[in-house]
Structure formats: structure tokens, C-alpha cells
Design an enzyme around this catalytic site. Sequence first.
Site, PDB file in Angstrom:
ATOM      1  N   SER A  86      36.426   1.040  -2.744  1.00  0.00           N
ATOM      2  CA  SER A  86      37.165   2.334  -2.138  1.00  0.00           C
ATOM      3  C   SER A  86      36.873   2.302  -0.592  1.00  0.00           C
ATOM      4  O   SER A  86      36.951   3.477   0.239  1.00  0.00           O
ATOM      5  CB  SER A  86      35.995   3.371  -2.914  1.00  0.00           C
ATOM      6  OG  SER A  86      34.439   2.733  -2.613  1.00  0.00           O
ATOM      7  N   LYS A 137      39.163   8.759   1.863  1.00  0.00           N
ATOM      8  CA  LYS A 137      38.804  10.169   1.576  1.00  0.00           C
ATOM      9  C   LYS A 137      39.864  10.459   2.804  1.00  0.00           C
ATOM     10  O   LYS A 137      39.756  12.087   2.611  1.00  0.00           O
ATOM     11  CB  LYS A 137      37.305   9.147   2.964  1.00  0.00           C
ATOM     12  CG  LYS A 137      35.984   9.363   2.336  1.00  0.00           C
ATOM     13  CD  LYS A 137      35.783  10.943   1.603  1.00  0.00           C
ATOM     14  CE  LYS A 137      33.723  10.414   1.068  1.00  0.00           C
ATOM     15  NZ  LYS A 137      34.255  11.947   0.141  1.00  0.00           N
TER      16      LYS A 137
END
Length: 555
Positions: free
Chosen positions: A419, A165
Site C-alpha cells: 500500500s 491514498k
Amino acid sequence: MEALCFEYSPTPLFGTTPCHSMFQKTKTLTINKAAKSHKNQLSNITATLTNQKVEIFHRASHLNSHKMTKLPKPSHIPQLMRVPAESLVYESGFLGVVPEKLAGESHNHNHNYKDINYLNEILLSKVYDVAVETPLEYASKLSEKLDVHIWLKREDLQPGVFSFKLRGAYNMMAKLSREQLRKGVICCSAGNHAQGVAVSAQKLGVDAVVAMPTTTPEIKLKTVKRLGATVVLVGESYAEAQEYAKHRAKEEGRTFVPGFDHPDIIAGQGTVGMEIVRQLRAPLHAIFVPVGGGGLIAGIAAYVKSVCPEVKIIGVEPYDANSMALSLYHGQRIVLDKMGNFAEGVAIEEVGEETFRLCRELIDGVVLVSHDAICASIKDMFDEKRSILELAGALAIAGAKAYCKYYGLQGENVVAVTSGANMNFNKLRLVSQLADVGRQHEPEAVFSTIVPQKREKLEQFSGLVCDELSIENEILCRFVIPDRPGILMKLLNAFNGRWTMNLFHYQGQGESGGNVLMGLQVVSSEMDEFKALADTLGCDYAFETSHKALQLQLH
């Protein structure tokens, strides 16, 4: 509203339809698919379309007022179609909702960004001011087990935030003018995006405000505060926090930094795809990407399809948080009517406009996986690299495993994007328990007794055990309860005097509440009464009729 359900799917779902419900007004639909084997034969799947909307969950509408900031009045924007997650179910591993085959014309496309050259934007991205190029590591144990070459793109190793992110957040914020930076930024997030914005704000010397749902675990609140951002708790969902953040951005002149739906965010995440292409110097079959709002998969697809169009870009979603799959199926963005938050990092009820446009044009489909499969993949990663992923972070591994098994893939190179690694420690016990189910290991039930050494006593005991383990009209129901004083006792008292309770198992999950598994004797004629009472409790609940591990506790 029509729902697509593949009849043969054995996958256990959090929102499984109660065994007492009946589907009505059914029609049949036949879809051709590639055979599971490497031979390109075709077989048929029979699906059922139904107009019945099955109510599984009941979500409390009230908010915990003493912990939240007052919400602004809702904006007057066109309402998207609300669709339950359980209305789209197909076998795990099957490449479903292939956009060019199932999606109709969309009326929700965002044409403001259609002329953007994403390839150029990704190549010129500013992410490496704060982010690093994460390694692409070979998973030898998984590869041997599946007879496929599995590669892991380790975004969980991103320094400081342990998630991809940071890339998108910084790429957008670094492009802001001096005046915009002076006024500050604001975002909404339950975790990883908030950390990315906070680190980016530190680097750029910007004042940052983060709106987080009141259900956000304490560990994530402290992390964001430690990084220098101001945290505001508001609402019980991402949508409510986002409404507040956008309203405050207008009031104070701050720049709203979205979690996924902006070209600069998408381009920043797209650098993951650029690195994969550069790092893997071999033919690549597919890249598996976890999907929440769609920013990561849209960015990866925008780059990879520009330079290696033959590579498949495959999204992976949990069965109970499948907003992208449903949007692609309906040909337009939808809002999930009922959504599970087990993998909270991808629990997004509405995908972005621009991310949907790109996914509809570029990706090759979506694989759906169960909670058990996600937990099994966390264990796979621990066995492989001695690293612990968060639930959303293991999603791509689960999808890659299911896809390779379903289609009998052999000898191909596939990449799974890991992720994130921001795991809530309180969930590790539950993950460990579900991991063996996901790996097809049935849990053991152990009990102890003392039987006299006489033949008739052993026969008597065996008959008694069989009688006890076979209970008529028993249902298995799971409640997800919030972290609220008195709620557990309220749940226990609600049913205890009305129906015989044979099982009551509580498992806490820290600040996020807990799960209660109940086994009760309820005849079919009393099911409406049971559900009406359950609806008054303010808890999400589901009937566990197809979960193998849980059913073993009843039989």
C-alpha cells in the site's frame, strides 16, 4: 470488559503482559477452526476470558504546547467503548474474528449510506485523472518459498505520492461543487492521506490545509508543504488532529476530507479491487489488505464481493493496532485504549462507521502479525523487487505469508496489496535488525577475550561466563521515549540508583524519538514500586517477556 486471548500463541507483542501479573476470574471458551492442513478436519482452540484489564503502557497526557495549535473543546458525541489492544490475541496466520461468527448486533451502524451502489460508484470513479493503474506483479521468490502463487498489487508505485491514498482523496474532491472548492478543503493525516489531498488540491486549484500531529516526521511535513498545502501541527495523536480539522472546517466553511470514512473515499480506494480483478485472469483464493481506518479494505471488498463473491477478502493488522479486529469481535466500533504506532500508517485507534459497516458485512476475517513479521516482509520485498516498502505497506505481505503457512495452502493464487513506500529512513536500521527475527533467524552475540593456553584457565573462564550470563530476578523492559531534551537522562537516573542495571541500550529513530531497552534486577515484591516509578516518566513502556531476540540478551 472481557478479553479474548488464545493461550498457545507464541507471538511476541509490544505490549506483552509482565511475567509478574496473574490472570484472575478466568472462564474457558472453545472455538472450532479449520485445521492447518489442506484436509478439512476440525480441531479446537481453548481460549481464556478474563475480566482483568492489564495496564502495560502509560501515555503522557500533556502536550508540547510550544509546537502545537490550540485544540478546540471536545464535541459532545456518544463515547465508544475503550478496549486495550492486547485484549485480543491469536496465533499469527489464524483467520480470526470472522464477522458472521463472532460479531453480535451492532448499535453503531451508519445507515446514511446503506443504499449506495458501490459497484457503480467505483466503475464511474474519477481517480484516473491523477492516479494510474498500478501493476500486479508476480513474486517468484516468495511463491517458491511458500508453494503458493503470490501476487503483489504495487500501490507503492503510485506516481508522486507512492501510496493508494491519492485515489480516494481525489475521487471525493473532484465531486465538490465550485462553491465548495472556492472555500477550500482541510484534512488530518500523519503522511500519505495528506499527500493525496495536497496533490488533488494542486490538480483542482484548491486551497488545502493539513492538520498533522506534532510527532509527524520532518520528511513528511516537508513533502506536504512542497506539494502546496498549508501544514498545521496540532496535538500528539491522529484523534487530536482530526478534532482540530473538523472544528476549523466548520469555522471557515471548508470541506473536511476524511482519511477513510466517506463513500467517495471508499469508492476511490475500491478501484484497487477493480484493477486486481481485471489484471488477474485466474482463480483467486484471497486478497490481503492492510487495515488502518478501513477505507481500502472496505472499497476492495465492495467491488470484489460484487463480481467475485468466492474470493476471500482478508484484513491484516499489527497486534498492537488491531482496532478493526476488536470492533468485529465486539460487534461494534471500539476505541483502542492503548495503541502502538510502530506501523504508523495503520495506527488508527477508531475505525470509521461506514468502513466498519462494510467490513462487517463483506470481509472474511482479520490476520494479526508482529513487528518482526512486518520487518521480515520489507526484506522479502527488497529481495524480490529491490524496492523498500514502508511498515504499513508491507503489512499485507506479512499477513499473506502467515496465513499460507498456518493453513498449509498450496498452489493457490493470493494477492497482497503493497500500500505504500513512504518509509522513514531513520527506521531502516531497526527494520534490518528485526527482519532476521521475523524470518526465524536468531541474532548472534559476539564477544572477544584472551585466555592463556592452559586447560584449567579455559575451564575457569567457561564457568565465569556461565555465572555472568545467569542473573536472577532480571527483567527486560522497553521504553518508547519522545524526541524531547533531557528525557534520556531522566529515564537513566530514575532507576540507576534503586536497582542494579545490567543492560541499557538506546536506539534513536529521528524525529519520532527512540527505544530504550533496559535489563534490571527487580525482585517480584518490588514490581509494584518499579511500575509506579515508570508511570511517572511520561513514556510508553512494555515488559518484553516473550520476545525471542531480546530474551537472548539476558540468557
